[in-house]
Scaffold this motif. Structure first.
Motif, PDB file in Angstrom:
ATOM      1  N   ALA A  28       0.941  -1.430  -0.017  1.00 26.25           N
ATOM      2  CA  ALA A  28       0.015  -0.083  -0.087  1.00 26.25           C
ATOM      3  C   ALA A  28       0.800   1.320  -0.068  1.00 26.25           C
ATOM      4  O   ALA A  28       0.574   2.309  -0.780  1.00 26.25           O
ATOM      5  N   ILE A  29       1.831   1.047   0.700  1.00 22.72           N
ATOM      6  CA  ILE A  29       2.726   2.269   0.995  1.00 22.72           C
ATOM      7  C   ILE A  29       3.246   2.502  -0.602  1.00 22.72           C
ATOM      8  O   ILE A  29       3.283   3.803  -1.033  1.00 22.72           O
ATOM      9  N   ARG A  30       3.859   1.621  -1.092  1.00 29.70           N
ATOM     10  CA  ARG A  30       4.461   1.622  -2.463  1.00 29.70           C
ATOM     11  C   ARG A  30       3.626   2.124  -3.533  1.00 29.70           C
ATOM     12  O   ARG A  30       3.946   3.023  -4.414  1.00 29.70           O
ATOM     13  N   TYR A  44       1.317   5.089   5.916  1.00 31.15           N
ATOM     14  CA  TYR A  44       2.354   5.133   6.920  1.00 31.15           C
ATOM     15  C   TYR A  44       1.836   4.948   8.326  1.00 31.15           C
ATOM     16  O   TYR A  44       2.187   4.254   9.173  1.00 31.15           O
ATOM     17  N   TYR A  45       0.521   5.599   8.472  1.00 27.38           N
ATOM     18  CA  TYR A  45       0.180   5.713   9.809  1.00 27.38           C
ATOM     19  C   TYR A  45      -0.562   4.315  10.158  1.00 27.38           C
ATOM     20  O   TYR A  45      -0.210   3.869  11.350  1.00 27.38           O
ATOM     21  N   ASN A  46      -1.051   3.558   9.143  1.00 17.73           N
ATOM     22  CA  ASN A  46      -1.588   2.224   9.576  1.00 17.73           C
ATOM     23  C   ASN A  46      -0.388   1.278   9.846  1.00 17.73           C
ATOM     24  O   ASN A  46      -0.650   0.382  10.401  1.00 17.73           O
ATOM     25  N   LEU A  47       0.538   1.210   8.824  1.00 22.24           N
ATOM     26  CA  LEU A  47       1.629   0.423   9.292  1.00 22.24           C
ATOM     27  C   LEU A  47       2.364   0.676  10.471  1.00 22.24           C
ATOM     28  O   LEU A  47       2.833  -0.277  11.256  1.00 22.24           O
ATOM     29  N   ASN A  61       7.727   4.940  14.880  1.00 19.72           N
ATOM     30  CA  ASN A  61       8.111   6.446  14.887  1.00 19.72           C
ATOM     31  C   ASN A  61       8.544   6.907  13.715  1.00 19.72           C
ATOM     32  O   ASN A  61       8.057   8.106  12.996  1.00 19.72           O
ATOM     33  N   SER A  62       9.587   6.232  12.959  1.00 24.71           N
ATOM     34  CA  SER A  62      10.171   6.759  11.893  1.00 24.71           C
ATOM     35  C   SER A  62       8.924   6.778  10.628  1.00 24.71           C
ATOM     36  O   SER A  62       8.742   7.869   9.723  1.00 24.71           O
ATOM     37  N   LEU A  63       7.907   5.673  10.742  1.00 26.56           N
ATOM     38  CA  LEU A  63       6.926   5.750   9.793  1.00 26.56           C
ATOM     39  C   LEU A  63       5.930   6.806  10.032  1.00 26.56           C
ATOM     40  O   LEU A  63       5.363   7.451   9.143  1.00 26.56           O
ATOM     41  N   LEU A  64       5.790   7.170  11.475  1.00 26.14           N
ATOM     42  CA  LEU A  64       4.715   8.348  11.551  1.00 26.14           C
ATOM     43  C   LEU A  64       5.261   9.724  11.108  1.00 26.14           C
ATOM     44  O   LEU A  64       4.791  10.466  10.821  1.00 26.14           O
ATOM     45  N   ARG A  65       6.519   9.439  11.241  1.00 28.83           N
ATOM     46  CA  ARG A  65       7.515  10.861  10.781  1.00 28.83           C
ATOM     47  C   ARG A  65       7.118  11.111   9.323  1.00 28.83           C
ATOM     48  O   ARG A  65       7.069  12.300   8.644  1.00 28.83           O
ATOM     49  N   ARG A  66       7.166  10.031   8.630  1.00 22.80           N
ATOM     50  CA  ARG A  66       7.237  10.048   7.182  1.00 22.80           C
ATOM     51  C   ARG A  66       5.713  10.517   6.905  1.00 22.80           C
ATOM     52  O   ARG A  66       5.490  11.379   5.846  1.00 22.80           O
ATOM     53  N   PHE A 117      -2.074  15.721  10.195  1.00 23.79           N
ATOM     54  CA  PHE A 117      -2.493  14.633  10.455  1.00 23.79           C
ATOM     55  C   PHE A 117      -2.690  14.322  11.755  1.00 23.79           C
ATOM     56  O   PHE A 117      -1.664  13.834  12.352  1.00 23.79           O
ATOM     57  N   HIS A 118      -4.013  14.415  12.392  1.00 25.38           N
ATOM     58  CA  HIS A 118      -3.755  14.283  13.878  1.00 25.38           C
ATOM     59  C   HIS A 118      -3.502  12.949  14.446  1.00 25.38           C
ATOM     60  O   HIS A 118      -3.095  12.962  15.578  1.00 25.38           O
ATOM     61  N   LEU A 119      -3.972  12.051  13.673  1.00 21.87           N
ATOM     62  CA  LEU A 119      -3.652  10.624  14.195  1.00 21.87           C
ATOM     63  C   LEU A 119      -2.188  10.230  14.140  1.00 21.87           C
ATOM     64  O   LEU A 119      -1.785   9.622  15.287  1.00 21.87           O
ATOM     65  N   SER A 120      -1.550  10.826  13.394  1.00 21.03           N
ATOM     66  CA  SER A 120      -0.110  10.441  13.488  1.00 21.03           C
ATOM     67  C   SER A 120       0.719  11.151  14.535  1.00 21.03           C
ATOM     68  O   SER A 120       1.708  10.831  15.246  1.00 21.03           O
ATOM     69  N   HIS A 121       0.183  12.473  14.679  1.00 19.63           N
ATOM     70  CA  HIS A 121       0.664  13.250  15.985  1.00 19.63           C
ATOM     71  C   HIS A 121       0.568  12.410  17.299  1.00 19.63           C
ATOM     72  O   HIS A 121       1.551  12.338  18.234  1.00 19.63           O
ATOM     73  N   GLY A 122      -0.840  12.195  17.357  1.00 23.41           N
ATOM     74  CA  GLY A 122      -1.234  11.401  18.785  1.00 23.41           C
ATOM     75  C   GLY A 122      -0.341  10.133  18.847  1.00 23.41           C
ATOM     76  O   GLY A 122       0.151   9.783  19.750  1.00 23.41           O
ATOM     77  N   ALA A 123      -0.088   9.301  18.045  1.00 21.37           N
ATOM     78  CA  ALA A 123       0.467   8.047  17.946  1.00 21.37           C
ATOM     79  C   ALA A 123       2.078   8.374  18.066  1.00 21.37           C
ATOM     80  O   ALA A 123       2.552   7.567  18.783  1.00 21.37           O
TER      81      ALA A 123
END
Length: 202
Positions: A1-3, A12-15, A42-47, A55-61
């Protein structure tokens, strides 16, 4: 999915979310492995946030992931960003119950983190900022239902702040907060019930 969708933040968030379930489910004896998986998550969330900075979900995670690794100071900024993004989304009228619930949860987590860092005044301020945002939204609400919604959310944050202070051993401060909340929102039985309990024997 990311590719297949490199410009979209959610994959990225889902992974990262999947990785978070892995490292949080590992036993204490696997701490080093959990740390490596958490770093990857965390590196995926930064991406994800590079693609979509609000993207609120990624900041919280990411805030929770940083806290897991012991980076409480860094997690404070991410919790604040998560709250800001949820408030912006709430202002648009998008899924109000979901965003209000996330704001309350992130405020709780931010306050706990700040208290662990010895920053009690900032922890109380985090709750107050959430309360005042809802009070402002209440005044701007066009409908009675909107006014009621924001009043309930503000009163709920008073209650959460009171319970948090009580759990931290600050009963007298918790009583003051609940009294203040009841002055502003007198028609809130849960606030009154908590205050009556705190005014009773310890």
């Amino acid at each position: 999915a990311i590719r297949d969708t490199p410009r979209k933040a959610r994959p990225y968030y889902n992974l990262a979310k999947s990785k978070a379930r892995q490292y949080r489910g590992l036993p204490e004896g696997k701490k080093a492995r959990a740390g490596r998986i958490a770093e990857h998550s965390n590196s995926l969330l930064r991406r994800s946030l590079k693609i979509s900075p609000d993207f609120h979900l990624s900041h919280g995670a990411l805030a929770r992931g940083l806290a897991f690794l012991g980076s409480e100071e860094a997690s404070v900024g991410e919790f604040r960003e998560a709250i800001r993004c949820h408030m912006e989304a709430l202002r648009t009228g998008e899924a109000p119950t979901l965003h209000a619930g996330q704001i309350a949860a992130h405020v709780d987590a931010l306050a706990r983190t700040l208290l662990a860092l010895g920053r009690q005044d900032e922890a109380v301020s985090a709750y107050r900022q959430g309360i005042e945002w809802h009070v402002m939204a209440l005044k701007e609400a066009a409908s009675t239902d909107g006014q009621r919604f924001h009043a309930e959310q503000a009163a709920g944050l008073y209650q959460r702040m009171g319970r948090w202070l009580e759990s931290a051993g600050l009963r007298s401060v918790a009583r003051q907060i609940l009294q203040e909340g009841l002055k502003r929102f007198p028609n809130c039985p849960p606030l009154r019930k908590d205050l009556e309990r705190l005014e009773g024997p310890a």
